[in-house]
Write an enzyme that holds these catalytic residues in place. Structure first.
Site, mmCIF file in Angstrom:
data_model
loop_
_atom_site.group_PDB
_atom_site.id
_atom_site.type_symbol
_atom_site.label_atom_id
_atom_site.label_comp_id
_atom_site.label_asym_id
_atom_site.label_seq_id
_atom_site.Cartn_x
_atom_site.Cartn_y
_atom_site.Cartn_z
ATOM 1 C CE LYS A 91 18.004 -3.293 93.248
ATOM 2 N NZ LYS A 91 18.037 -1.967 92.635
ATOM 3 N N GLY A 152 16.103 3.340 85.018
ATOM 4 C CA GLY A 152 16.245 4.740 84.618
ATOM 5 C C GLY A 152 15.408 5.152 83.417
ATOM 6 C CB ALA A 179 14.342 -0.897 87.654
ATOM 7 N N GLY A 180 12.452 1.376 86.557
ATOM 8 C CA GLY A 180 11.627 1.759 85.414
ATOM 9 C C GLY A 180 10.429 2.626 85.743
ATOM 10 C CG ASN A 201 18.062 6.333 92.787
ATOM 11 O OD1 ASN A 201 19.075 5.774 93.141
ATOM 12 N ND2 ASN A 201 17.988 7.656 92.856
ATOM 13 C CB THR A 202 16.089 7.791 87.843
ATOM 14 O OG1 THR A 202 17.109 6.798 87.908
ATOM 15 C CG2 THR A 202 16.522 8.892 86.905
#
Lengths: 253, 310
Positions: A91, A152, A179-180, A201-202
């Site tokens: 990635k 994040g 992301a986001g 992830n977050t």
């Protein structure tokens, strides 16, 4: 198909920031994720204990170049990842700005070209820009990972129309929203729009209960994909009764 | 006679708790051994703040350690203040949601030097802190005054192995989690309690050591790489300190440190049986918070065993 690999579960889960490896393991298992990402730039080759735990999950590992700010750094990190994890998947993340974490499109294309030529199967973290996407494909990428919103931030799909256009433009390229994403509804929305997978992830790692949140995301992503495959009804400007008017009982007759 | 292996926070707490329980001990610590990583700790006794990411048993059991430490060494009971930069106040709400035993405060009311810098913060009144180096020295001196032998060489009797990451050969699940920290000196700022600065990527804490000395910690990296602090870690920690108060920019960097936190897969410190002996290990980032709790538990087990034997 992601470089020849078919995935039933379309959630790709990040492995950073969990309260413990044990909770991470449980979250991966609850989500049924088949692909997990892991960073290497900061950890170096010394994190064998943690990597063993990741390997035991049985998931396909997608190492990432998070934390790299130049093509050169990203290429070096990718080489280290290939050695450490024995995979050609990478990635590719080249960050343009430490504060906004926006991808640097110029360095990204440069690094993608070098890595693809070297036999890597590159998953580039990109914006929704169409020309940038084309340049990445020209460089040899066969998957694109447009952002939903800054890393994040949990803002969801910040430019829905731009992403819709991207989906329409790259009809045959697997597109992963990366992301986001902050809520399962946002992930479901992206899948309903026809994106092929979601990487996050977050939102899971920092949830009060990461294991339950991982499962919630997996279900939302599965529901969004199922809905897309089933064919969503188009929006209409006017109401349209679902029961025919003709033939109704005439109660007042 | 029980042989306690290791003289970091787990070892010294174990030896102390056993002596308190009337069980004779010796401490085995090689002369050439590196300085225990607990010397680099923050020394925060903050069970409620740790609840942000730690399981409830750390919060519940850890509370007992504050009184234990206060009975043995100098402890400052002034609570913990948690703040966030204006643009990251969402982190503060998240932290409040994930923890308990706190109230909203205006940070400047508690710490006059932070006046006007943060509009709101969380105050964990029941928490405390200590100076790790001073606390460990006090425990060691007290044990020596009680006649406890500190020596090198093989153990004689039953063991309580508290060697941290050095025991990883016997505890295959144990891994190292790298932590990096700095100590700075500035006479310009006074803080009377630990302050945690929340940031989505690099949360940090600043613990006042008195007389202008501050400890700034700490990174959490999943690697067993030892060696000095990285430039990136130093930049992150210093920029967090600068965000807390710009006068930290003029502080002198007194020392830097990096060490490996011994950690089990669930990041929960634990007791493991090993034949007739015990391990107290996996202290992760909860050394000063959980070492007394586990030490008292081992002492309790040994007392019970000897009661049965008689």
């Amino acid at each position: 198909m992601f470089y020849g690999t078919d995935l039933t579960n379309r959630l790709m889960l990040g492995t950073a920031q969990y309260p413990s490896p044990e909770i991470l393991r449980a979250a991966i298992s609850a989500s049924g994720a088949e692909v997990i990402t892991v960073s290497l730039r900061r950890e170096g080759t010394g994190g064998a204990g943690f990597r063993d735990i990741l390997r035991k999950s049985g998931c396909r590992i997608l190492p990432n170049t998070a934390g790299c700010h130049s093509a050169r750094e990203a290429v070096t990190t990718a080489h280290m990842a290939r050695e450490v994890f024995g995979t050609t998947w990478i990635k590719l993340e080249v960050i343009g700005h430490a504060d906004t974490l926006q991808p640097d499109p110029f360095a990204l294309v440069e690094a993608a070209r070098i890595l693809c030529a070297d036999g890597f199967e590159v998953f580039p973290y990109t914006t929704e820009d169409l020309i940038l996407g084309e340049k990445l494909i020209e460089a040899g990428c066969r998957v694109l990972m447009p952002w939903g919103a800054p890393i994040g931030s949990g803002q969801g799909l910040r430019n829905i129309e731009g992403l819709r256009t991207m989906r329409a433009h790259f009809r045959d390229v697997p597109l992963v929203i990366d992301a986001g994403i902050g809520a399962p509804s946002q992930a479901a929305q992206a899948m309903e729009m026809g994106f092929d997978a979601i990487l996050l992830n977050t939102a899971v790692a920092k949830a009060l209960d990461p294991v339950a949140m991982a499962e919630a995301f997996a279900r939302a992503i599965a529901a969004g994909k199922q809905a897309h495959d089933a064919g969503l009804m188009p929006r209409r400007d006017m109401a349209q009764a679902s029961t025919p008017v003709f033939g109704m009982a005439e109660l007042l007759a | 006679m029980i042989s306690v292996l290791g003289s970091g926070v787990a070892g010294l707490c174990a030896a102390t708790a056993l002596m308190d329980a009337g069980i004779a001990v010796e401490v085995i610590a090689p002369e050439q051994a590196p300085l225990p990583v607990s010397h680099l700790a923050g020394g925060m006794l903050a069970p409620f703040c740790e609840g942000e990411s730690a399981p409830d048993q750390i919060v519940t059991r850890g509370q007992a350690s504050i009184d234990w430490w206060a009975a043995h060494v100098e402890v400052t009971r002034r609570g913990t203040l948690v703040v966030a930069p204006p643009r990251d106040t969402a982190e503060l709400d998240r932290f409040a949601h994930a923890t308990r035993a706190h109230r909203w405060v205006t940070p400047g009311d508690l710490e006059p030097h932070l006046e006007g810098r943060f509009s709101r913060g969380l105050f964990f009144e029941d928490e405390a802190h200590l100076d790790p180096k001073a606390a460990l020295a006090t425990l060691r001196d007290r044990l020596m005054a009680q006649g406890v032998l500190f020596r090198d060489g093989p153990s004689k009797g039953r063991t309580v192995d508290c060697r941290g990451i050095s025991a990883s050969g016997k505890l295959p699940d144990l891994r190292g989690v790298r932590g990096e920290m700095l100590e700075v000196y500035t006479p310009e700022i006074t803080l009377s309690r630990p302050v945690r600065l929340l940031h989505p990527r690099f949360p940090c804490y600043i613990v006042p050591r008195g007389e202008g000395q501050f400890m700034i910690g700490a990174t959490m990296v999943e690697t067993t790489r030892s060696g000095p602090i990285t430039a990136r870690a130093a930049m992150e920690l210093l920029s967090a300190a600068y965000t807390l108060h710009p006068a930290f920019a003029e502080a002198e960097i007194v020392m830097t440190g990096a060490g490996l936190r011994p950690s089990f897969p669930d990041n929960i410190p634990a007791i493991h049986r090993d034949g007739t002996g015990f391990h107290i290990n996996g202290m992760y980032r909860h050394g000063f918070l959980m070492a007394p709790v586990l030490a008292m538990e081992v002492a309790g087990i040994l007392i019970q065993e000897s009661a049965h034997a008689h």
